[in-house]
Design an enzyme around this catalytic site. Structure first.
Site, PDB file in Angstrom:
ATOM      1  N   HIS A  63     -61.048  27.108 -39.149  1.00  0.00           N
ATOM      2  CA  HIS A  63     -60.688  27.486 -37.790  1.00  0.00           C
ATOM      3  C   HIS A  63     -60.434  28.986 -37.768  1.00  0.00           C
ATOM      4  O   HIS A  63     -60.331  29.613 -38.810  1.00  0.00           O
ATOM      5  CB  HIS A  63     -59.462  26.698 -37.300  1.00  0.00           C
ATOM      6  CG  HIS A  63     -58.287  26.770 -38.227  1.00  0.00           C
ATOM      7  ND1 HIS A  63     -58.241  26.069 -39.421  1.00  0.00           N
ATOM      8  CD2 HIS A  63     -57.130  27.455 -38.152  1.00  0.00           C
ATOM      9  CE1 HIS A  63     -57.089  26.332 -40.023  1.00  0.00           C
ATOM     10  NE2 HIS A  63     -56.413  27.170 -39.282  1.00  0.00           N
ATOM     11  N   GLY A  64     -60.352  29.540 -36.583  1.00  0.00           N
ATOM     12  CA  GLY A  64     -60.210  30.991 -36.448  1.00  0.00           C
ATOM     13  C   GLY A  64     -58.781  31.467 -36.608  1.00  0.00           C
ATOM     14  O   GLY A  64     -57.854  30.686 -36.830  1.00  0.00           O
TER      15      GLY A  64
END
Length: 141
Positions: A63-64
């Site tokens: 995920h970012g």
């Protein structure tokens, strides 16, 4: 969770030479279904450089970073299976569940995913899935 997982973002027969390529493939899947813009892919790689997203049982959850929230158009998941596995800093990953979530939405998503993945039967079904419908069913809470 089914509304977060577009069947087009369920990829069951991917290959990646390394962890970075696997994360890029997850990011591309999220871009392709209109959940994120291109900069989010770079943010996923940046997150991985700061802390591994490997969670065990052959699963990683890329995920970012918090700074990448502007690149998220809507909360979404992707499910990318690498049947041949990908070396993840010494661990063998066969499933990546990519997450895009705004406003701290990734925390409940990670908790829900952890609950699914802690069930050995469900985790095995996901690792061995050959049909999109299997994945959609298992990722329904």
């Amino acid at each position: 969770m089914p509304d977060l997982l577009d069947p087009r973002a369920v990829l069951l027969h991917e290959r990646a030479p390394d962890r970075e390529a696997a994360i890029r493939r997850c990011g591309r899947a999220l871009v392709e279904v209109g959940a994120v813009t291109e900069p989010y892919v770079a943010a996923m790689l940046e997150r991985e450089r700061s802390i591994s997203t490997y969670v065990g049982e052959g699963v990683a959850i890329p995920h970012g970073t918090n700074a990448s929230k502007d690149a998220i158009l809507r909360d979404a998941l992707c499910f990318v299976r690498f049947p041949d596995g990908v070396d993840w800093d010494g661990e063998q990953v066969t499933v990546c569940v990519g997450i895009a979530a705004r406003e701290g939405g990734h925390v409940p998503l990670l908790a829900a995913l952890a609950e699914i993945l802690m069930d050995p039967d469900r985790a095995r079904t996901l690792r061995e899935a050959t049909e999109v419908a299997q994945v959609m069913k298992e990722l329904t809470l």
